[in-house]
Design a protein around this motif. Structure first.
Motif, PDB file in Angstrom:
ATOM      1  N   ARG B 166     106.314-112.256  73.931  1.00  0.00           N
ATOM      2  CA  ARG B 166     106.608-111.856  72.551  1.00  0.00           C
ATOM      3  C   ARG B 166     105.341-111.366  71.856  1.00  0.00           C
ATOM      4  NH1 ARG B 166     105.665-114.569  68.294  1.00  0.00           N
ATOM      5  NH2 ARG B 166     105.601-116.624  69.273  1.00  0.00           N
ATOM      6  N   LYS B 167     104.261-112.118  72.001  1.00  0.00           N
ATOM      7  CA  LYS B 167     103.009-111.742  71.343  1.00  0.00           C
ATOM      8  C   LYS B 167     102.454-110.429  71.902  1.00  0.00           C
ATOM      9  CE  LYS B 167     101.513-116.517  70.359  1.00  0.00           C
ATOM     10  NZ  LYS B 167     100.498-117.538  70.721  1.00  0.00           N
ATOM     11  N   THR B 168     102.584-110.251  73.204  1.00  0.00           N
ATOM     12  CA  THR B 168     102.054-109.023  73.810  1.00  0.00           C
ATOM     13  C   THR B 168     102.847-107.814  73.331  1.00  0.00           C
ATOM     14  OG1 THR B 168     101.360-110.302  75.727  1.00  0.00           O
ATOM     15  CG2 THR B 168     101.416-107.915  75.991  1.00  0.00           C
ATOM     16  N   ASN B 169     104.162-107.980  73.220  1.00  0.00           N
ATOM     17  CA  ASN B 169     104.976-106.888  72.671  1.00  0.00           C
ATOM     18  C   ASN B 169     104.542-106.528  71.249  1.00  0.00           C
ATOM     19  OD1 ASN B 169     106.924-106.213  74.774  1.00  0.00           O
ATOM     20  ND2 ASN B 169     107.707-108.278  74.512  1.00  0.00           N
ATOM     21  N   GLU B 170     104.213-107.550  70.463  1.00  0.00           N
ATOM     22  CA  GLU B 170     103.716-107.292  69.103  1.00  0.00           C
ATOM     23  C   GLU B 170     102.421-106.479  69.127  1.00  0.00           C
ATOM     24  OE1 GLU B 170     105.267-111.582  67.242  1.00  0.00           O
ATOM     25  OE2 GLU B 170     103.123-111.077  67.187  1.00  0.00           O
ATOM     26  N   GLN B 173     103.087-102.859  69.870  1.00  0.00           N
ATOM     27  CA  GLN B 173     103.663-102.155  68.718  1.00  0.00           C
ATOM     28  C   GLN B 173     102.593-101.862  67.671  1.00  0.00           C
ATOM     29  OE1 GLN B 173     107.144-101.229  68.401  1.00  0.00           O
ATOM     30  NE2 GLN B 173     106.085 -99.934  66.907  1.00  0.00           N
ATOM     31  N   LEU B 174     101.736-102.875  67.402  1.00  0.00           N
ATOM     32  CA  LEU B 174     100.657-102.690  66.426  1.00  0.00           C
ATOM     33  C   LEU B 174      99.714-101.573  66.855  1.00  0.00           C
ATOM     34  CD1 LEU B 174      99.611-106.376  65.618  1.00  0.00           C
ATOM     35  CD2 LEU B 174     100.444-104.673  63.965  1.00  0.00           C
ATOM     36  N   ARG B 214      96.531-113.802  67.914  1.00  0.00           N
ATOM     37  CA  ARG B 214      97.720-114.440  68.512  1.00  0.00           C
ATOM     38  C   ARG B 214      97.355-115.460  69.578  1.00  0.00           C
ATOM     39  NH1 ARG B 214      98.479-109.899  66.439  1.00  0.00           N
ATOM     40  NH2 ARG B 214     100.437-109.422  65.348  1.00  0.00           N
ATOM     41  N   PHE B 398     108.975-103.917  74.509  1.00  0.00           N
ATOM     42  CA  PHE B 398     108.390-102.777  73.805  1.00  0.00           C
ATOM     43  C   PHE B 398     108.913-101.466  74.408  1.00  0.00           C
ATOM     44  CE2 PHE B 398     104.969 -99.620  73.267  1.00  0.00           C
ATOM     45  CZ  PHE B 398     104.967 -99.556  71.885  1.00  0.00           C
TER      46      PHE B 398
END
Lengths: 408, 408
Positions: B166-170, B173-174, B214, B398
């Motif tokens: 989840r954090k890596t997908n964020e 995206q960022l 994160r 992602f």
């Protein structure tokens, strides 16, 4: 120094060496490859010949930055070898035969270095002894070839080490200043302007951020308060709030981002004020530090500063590992160690080793006292180098004040 | 799974195992110690008995978090042993004898695992064979005890893996959004609002920052543009400015801060627009990805998705390692691998291995095509898990858009 490798190989009667690595950062490969970011490669060197770097084809572009002769799987028909579906260990034996051949190593004493999975190499070493005829594979413990080469740093290495030192000093100052912007809650907790308690995790995040901005990376900092600080390698409880009047051991040992030269420093801080007990412990460790620095001289046995500290602490009645065996109280470690691409290098400032201090050494001096039952520990550590003239130059220039005043 | 260790030991006829570590993060020690941050420890386990953790006394406070029985130097009179000033290797033999005794391991077949300096262990293994009478030290290659245990993840592990995903997908995206805030200079360079060129180094800094926020850490990300992207493991030239219309291979494989579970993802981006050549390459790799995902099923040979990709690429005339040996052009690696505490685990999605896909696997699917002479490479990688029902769940959610539009 790196330039002495051939001579150090001759001293060991080594005809060649092989450095093995896995997918992680490998300081020996880094040492030989001039900062190329190669993972999983082998460095092979015949004495008095340039080294050869063997990498997966996916790494050849990075490997080219090493300036070494780069060879790859295609040079040994590796895919053909894989297609034969040999057992894994037989495949490795064949790979090594081809690799040694590529590097012109046709027999003799071959030193094996580097880090890899022991389960694989326990099996391989036995096979090599049987199947690599004409080769004698040589291991070593104690002061190894690379320990001895890395004992003294060359000018390029010292320049990088000085840069890392400067940046680390900046990070210490920033952290000190930032904690100082906080204030004390009536219960002794350290809080920010909004009243939020300051946790060890938040401090570590701040430090990581400051390192990142300077192209450094952490390798496991310690920020340990109270009783945690009385266990030298306890990393500290991230969830804990900082409190005034507690001894905090802050040991920071970052390196260049992605792997490279380290700095190593410890400070003990007490926020707001120090209790008489913490102040007394601090003063004693500070005196030990000063005495050890005085006894750090080129040409001197590296035992001498350690023995000086042992004598001093014992004279005050502090237990040590010399006086009290495996004690957890008092002075429970050696005085220091070399620092470079590895955080722990030679010389060892230990009564159990026979190293001699010399120009080109980069070492730590880090006396400490630890009392878990009194909820306090204290360590003070600088990194110093011995320059060409034999002068001891302190690389950790950040101040050694104990009490960190709250300004907020 | 971890709970199968005793059974997997029995299958190998192992009476016990020892995991050795050095001062660096060790995934096997982590696996056995429930996230305690122990460095330099040994884990010893007799079959059907709980494991024992041996650490330096400085680590005992951290070691206690493991929940294992913790023993230390004082339990083997280590300082007394040191005081005898034995040669380094003789000291190690004595240390091992005492350690094995402490763990109740009195003889039999003992598997040796973990990572350490080969020079030390090459010497030690020979001494052990002579001096540890009643013990047979056992190595293994290929699918080892821990490879096999780690093949399938338990519920706790999957929960952590999902969080990292989840954090890596964020972060992806960022990063995508942030690059999109830039604009194009007339010469094709990507610049910010002030006209400063956007370098690969600046992108990496942005990513590192987002990871840090994160509680993740990078382990060597790739952000490689143009020709660099055509070498699968080139990390990219930090000094280079991003340019529109270039294929950029962005491979990110962070893990939990301080060592832990990984995510592994690759995207290929072309900023502003894609050339017809890059678009065609991308479409082909995307089709290969879709086909490989379709063939990823519990109970299926892990060769099948790889063979599907090989067949597809070869049908279009792309060279592969199957059709063209050690080629640097076309499809030059295997399709994927397991991911956990190590970035490369089993199963291997390779035509040279015989792994079978099953529930509990966490794997990558990462077809790619590489053409250095055309200055372009392309890889698309998701991490997926096979759940209890056998369903393939994509952890990398992602999007896979090629063209990253500039909004600035």
């Amino acid at each position: 120094m790196k330039q002495d490798l051939d001579q150090l190989m001759a001293k060991r009667n080594l005809d060649a060496f092989v450095i093995v690595s896995d997918e992680n950062y490998n300081p020996l490969v880094d040492y030989m490859t001039n900062g190329a970011r190669v993972f999983g490669g082998y460095v092979l060197k015949k004495r008095d010949q340039p080294a050869v770097l063997f990498v997966n084809p996916m790494e050849i572009e990075e490997a080219a930055h090493s300036g070494l002769r780069v060879v790859s799987y295609s040079d040994i028909n590796y895919t053909e070898l894989l297609s034969n579906r040999l057992p894994e260990s037989a495949l490795q034996v064949e790979l090594w035969k081809r690799l040694l051949g590529l590097a012109g190593i046709t027999g003799g004493r071959v030193g094996i270095y580097g880090t890899a999975d022991l389960n694989v190499y326990l099996e391989l070493f036995r096979l090599f002894d049987q199947q690599l005829t004409g080769f004698e594979l040589v291991g070593e413990s104690g002061m190894t070839l690379f320990d001895e080469a890395m004992l003294t740093k060359d000018a390029d290495e010292l320049a990088r080490i000085r840069t890392v030192a400067r940046k680390t000093n900046e990070v210490l100052q920033l952290t000190w200043d930032w904690i100082g912007t906080h204030r004390q809650h009536e219960d002794g907790q350290v809080i920010n302007a909004e009243g939020t308690p300051l946790t060890i995790d938040a401090v570590k995040q701040f430090v990581l951020q400051a390192l990142l901005e300077r192209d450094l990376e952490d390798t496991g900092m310690i920020f340990a308060q109270g009783r945690d600080g009385a266990f030298p390698h306890s990393r500290g409880n991230d969830a804990e709030t900082l409190r005034t009047g507690q001894a905090i051991v802050f040991d920071l040992f970052p390196r260049e981002r992605g792997g490279g030269y380290h700095h190593d420093v410890t400070r003990t801080w007490s926020i707001g004020y120090a209790t008489p007990q913490v102040q007394a412990l601090y003063d004693t460790v500070m005196e030990a530090f000063d005495r050890s620095l005085e006894m750090t001289q080129a040409g001197q046995s590296a035992q001498v500063p350690q023995l000086t500290v042992l004598d001093y602490f014992e004279s005050l009645g502090h237990p040590t590992r010399r006086s009290h065996g495996d004690t957890h109280n008092g002075y429970v470690h050696s005085l220091g160690h070399g620092v470079g691409l590895k955080i722990h290098e030679r010389p060892s400032l230990s009564q159990f080793r026979d190293d001699v201090l010399q120009s080109g050494n980069v070492i730590t001096l880090e006396p400490g006292l630890y009392y878990p039952d009194q909820n306090m520990g204290c360590r003070i550590e600088d990194m110093v180098m011995i320059d060409d003239s034999g002068a001891v130059v302190t690389l950790t220039t950040f101040h050694k004040q104990l009490v960190l005043p709250l300004q907020g």
